[in-house]
Design an enzyme around this catalytic site. Structure first.
Site, PDB file in Angstrom:
ATOM      1  N   MET A 228       0.826  -1.203   0.000  1.00  0.00           N
ATOM      2  CA  MET A 228       0.000   0.000   0.000  1.00  0.00           C
ATOM      3  C   MET A 228       0.860   1.253   0.000  1.00  0.00           C
ATOM      4  SD  MET A 228      -3.352  -0.827   2.354  1.00  0.00           S
ATOM      5  CE  MET A 228      -2.453  -1.241   3.852  1.00  0.00           C
ATOM      6  N   HIS A 229       1.971   1.217   0.706  1.00  0.00           N
ATOM      7  CA  HIS A 229       2.878   2.369   0.715  1.00  0.00           C
ATOM      8  C   HIS A 229       3.454   2.630  -0.674  1.00  0.00           C
ATOM      9  CE1 HIS A 229       3.874   2.864   5.275  1.00  0.00           C
ATOM     10  NE2 HIS A 229       2.612   3.086   4.980  1.00  0.00           N
TER      11      HIS A 229
END
Length: 248
Positions: A228-229
């Site tokens: 997600m980062h």
């Protein structure tokens, strides 16, 4: 100068790890991170240690990433897993009490939630403010918060990213003590004394059993947080939000 992290044995079988980086207000500075890793490493090997009290100083428990570290992550120069603070309490062989007498912010709040016995203060601020800056949570927050707080409150804290006083979280039904700040340390010490009466081998064996699913389940969520980062952290607007909103 006092060290950023102080380890001392406050009673037979009881270790206290005190975060006290006044320069950084207990953000995850390098001295604080290195001090925490060293302290947990020592108590994990101490054959007479039966319980750990993790606490902060004055009105600060732990304040999450520094502005500089968040900007480096935004620039793609590292990952939050480069320094593993989030799993220290979970992987400690003996029970850990998080005496969160002060503010717990972002990864600092997650750090306390990974303890076996979190204790909050009514006056302090607690927040998982990752999305305030526009990037998705890390530090295992998406794993531990639903398990400790329940999915409804955890989702709200992570998505809305506002701040909560301990007294509000108490009204919302968090399943651990929320006390006046002045009473947190004494409560934690009394709890530690009760724990330290038990045989160390039994404490280690029972904790291994109780948290086995957490220890085995965490790595997959950490991988998902990193993915997600990759999608959210490196956008120019995120750097701008960190620059303008950090500390507000």
């Amino acid at each position: 100068m006092e060290p950023a992290v102080e380890l001392r044995y406050v009673d037979d079988g009881i270790a206290q790890i005190r975060m006290q980086d006044r320069v950084s207000k207990n953000t995850f500075s390098m001295p604080l991170a290195e001090g925490l890793i060293a302290a947990f490493g020592e108590v994990s090997e101490h054959e007479r240690c039966k319980v750990v009290i993790l606490t902060g100083y004055d009105s600060y428990f732990a304040s999450g990433g520094t502005k500089e570290s968040l900007l480096l992550l935004s620039d793609g120069k590292g990952k939050f897993t480069d320094v593993d603070l989030y799993s220290l309490a979970l992987n400690c062989p003996v029970p850990v009490i998080a005496a969160m007498q002060g503010h717990g912010i972002g990864g600092g709040f997650a750090l306390g939630m990974f303890a076996d016995f979190p204790i909050l203060s009514r006056e302090s601020i607690y927040t998982t403010n990752f999305m305030k800056y526009g990037f998705t949570p890390g530090m295992g927050a998406t794993f531990i918060l639903p398990r400790k707080l329940g999915i409804t409150l955890a989702e709200e804290m992570m998505i809305v990213a506002r701040t909560y006083r301990g007294e509000e979280l108490q009204r919302r039904g968090v399943p651990f003590p929320v006390l006046p700040r002045a009473e947190v340390a004494a409560y934690a010490f009394d709890l530690a004394k009760d724990i330290a009466e038990k045989p160390r081998v039994s404490l280690v064996t029972l904790k291994d059993h109780l948290v086995e699913s957490l220890r085995s389940g965490l790595p997959a969520t950490i991988d998902q947080e990193l993915e997600m980062h990759e999608r959210t952290f490196h956008r120019p607007e995120i750097r701008d939000r960190i620059e303008t909103l950090f500390g507000r």
